[in-house]
Every structure is written in structure tokens, then in C-alpha cells.
Design a protein around this motif. Sequence first.
Motif, PDB file in Angstrom:
ATOM      1  N   LEU A 127       9.436 -23.485   7.087  1.00 42.26           N
ATOM      2  CA  LEU A 127       9.685 -22.356   7.637  1.00 42.26           C
ATOM      3  C   LEU A 127       8.829 -21.275   8.404  1.00 42.26           C
ATOM      4  O   LEU A 127       8.619 -20.790   9.510  1.00 42.26           O
ATOM      5  N   ILE A 128       7.493 -21.438   7.672  1.00 40.63           N
ATOM      6  CA  ILE A 128       6.302 -20.698   8.163  1.00 40.63           C
ATOM      7  C   ILE A 128       5.605 -21.222   9.295  1.00 40.63           C
ATOM      8  O   ILE A 128       5.350 -20.642  10.197  1.00 40.63           O
ATOM      9  N   SER A 137       8.030 -20.798  12.387  1.00 43.30           N
ATOM     10  CA  SER A 137       7.772 -19.212  13.025  1.00 43.30           C
ATOM     11  C   SER A 137       6.688 -18.785  13.414  1.00 43.30           C
ATOM     12  O   SER A 137       6.369 -18.221  14.295  1.00 43.30           O
ATOM     13  N   ALA A 138       5.355 -19.784  12.506  1.00 48.73           N
ATOM     14  CA  ALA A 138       3.852 -19.585  13.384  1.00 48.73           C
ATOM     15  C   ALA A 138       3.949 -19.747  14.858  1.00 48.73           C
ATOM     16  O   ALA A 138       3.147 -19.419  15.583  1.00 48.73           O
ATOM     17  N   TYR A 193       5.987 -19.944  17.219  1.00 50.33           N
ATOM     18  CA  TYR A 193       6.545 -19.303  18.326  1.00 50.33           C
ATOM     19  C   TYR A 193       5.239 -18.284  18.738  1.00 50.33           C
ATOM     20  O   TYR A 193       5.193 -17.667  19.841  1.00 50.33           O
ATOM     21  N   SER A 194       4.658 -17.708  17.685  1.00 52.29           N
ATOM     22  CA  SER A 194       3.444 -16.627  17.831  1.00 52.29           C
ATOM     23  C   SER A 194       2.382 -17.207  18.636  1.00 52.29           C
ATOM     24  O   SER A 194       1.827 -16.463  19.551  1.00 52.29           O
ATOM     25  N   SER A 251       5.444 -23.626  19.925  1.00 47.56           N
ATOM     26  CA  SER A 251       6.723 -23.832  19.470  1.00 47.56           C
ATOM     27  C   SER A 251       7.429 -25.214  20.097  1.00 47.56           C
ATOM     28  O   SER A 251       7.355 -25.390  21.251  1.00 47.56           O
TER      29      SER A 251
END
Length: 274
Positions: A219-220, A223-224, A226-227, A231
Motif C-alpha cells: 500500500l505504501i 501510494s508513494a 504516484y508522488s 506509478s
Amino acid sequence: PLVGFLRASNVRVTRFSLPTDAENAFKAQTIDAILLVPDASSGTVEMKLFLPQAETASSLILMILKEPLKRYENYLREERGVHVQYTDITGLPSTTFEFLYSVILPVLMFFPAFVAGSMTVDSISEELENHTLETLSSAPLSLNTILGAKITAALVLAVVQCVAWAGLLRLNRIEIQNVGLVLLLAALVAALNAVGSAFTAAALKDRERSQFLYSMFLLIAVSASYSFGLSPVRLMTRLATGDYATGLGNVALYAVALLALLVVFFRSTKRLTA
């Protein structure tokens, strides 16, 4: 002005003096679409857009042309003194294309990767919990070979599932551009998940804690990604829609990450499983 708006959106524009010349270039596939623009000096500007028959290509071209055509429309309104309050216009644009390639396709391609990681955790952690890895070690095989075979088994199953999904999408007339790179990316992500989960299982030697840590890390990491613009979901969408600025070089970054993770894992297996 329209040419400037198109080029500002990274659209390559080629002018033709006759419609027949444009039609011949379109048939020869040297251009992707034809936009017939009449004289805008008077009356209503009625442009005609000719697109390829392929649904995927047509949808992608429409998505790219949407912004420059909207800007040109606003330009013509300002020239004629027509003002429109866009907040008064109700309704939503069609999101079928975006949903298909940015949600459905990545889910189908990456779900086997998540399963591969979970399978690897179970396979290795249970061997360590039940102390059956010692029995396997009695065979004329190295520890790295045994663990590598477990990772490969989960990876093969993930790749077979991805190929099956791609075939089913094709049967449903959903075109996937760069299908080879799409499957390669899915395989690399599955391999990264499998190796990462194997690392976790070998270090913790406990199935429940390993599964929990693997899920949280997944999950982490998603999510990271995308930042930082890395991705895999975004890359998958661009490859599947035929983005000309996306190719093998982008996928190779995941191959480099996989190679580095494999080197670290196989060099530390004896210490982790001791």
C-alpha cells in the motif's frame, strides 16, 4: 490560432492545400487524423474531423485534441463577442475510455502480481515455520536455487494470468497498444512483488507477520509511486493507449530495480534463513 493551440499540446501539425492530399496521407498512415478547417472569417465555423476506425486510437486522438479545440472555440467566441457561462452547463463527459485504461486494465494486469507476492510469502514462511526447509536443503540444490524456484513458480502463474486477461480483452474488442511491453511491465511488477515478499518471509519467518508487513509495504509503495511519477498504473495506462513518449526505456527502470533487489536477496538468504 488553431495551429498554435495544437502545437502547444504537443500535436504535430501538417498542412495540406487539398483534401485529397490529406486523404492520401491518412490512407498511407503518415498522419493519424484529418481536421478540415474552413475559413473562420465569417459565419459559423464547421470543422470536420476524420479519425481511424480503431476505437482505441480514435479515443486517444479525441482526448488529445479536446483541449486545443476547446481553446480555439473560446477564441472564436471572444472574436465574435459571445460569452458563455460554463458553470450553467450541466452534464458530465464520457469517462468510459479513461475508466477502461486507467482502472480496469491495471487491475487485471497487476492483481496477479499481488497474488504472486502473497503466494511467495506463504510458500517460504511455512517452510521456515515448520522447519521443512532443512529437508529440502538435503537435496543437491543450493538455498538460492530452492528459494528462486519458489519465486519463479509464483511468477509463472502470474504471467499466465496476465496473458489470459490480455487475450480475453482482445476477444471483447478492447485493443491494447504495445501489448508486449504491457505484459513485460506486469511480469516485472509481479517479480518485484515476489522477491520483496520472499525477502520479508525469510527475515520474519512467520506467516502472519510476513503477510501483514507485505500488505502494508504494498500500500505504501503504490501510494508513494504516484508522488514521484513512477506509478506502474500510470505507466501501464500510457503503454496501453500507445503514448508515443512512453516505451521500453520506462519499463527498463523496473528491470533495473528488480535486478538490484535480486542481488541483495540472494546475497543475504543464508543470513536471513539462519
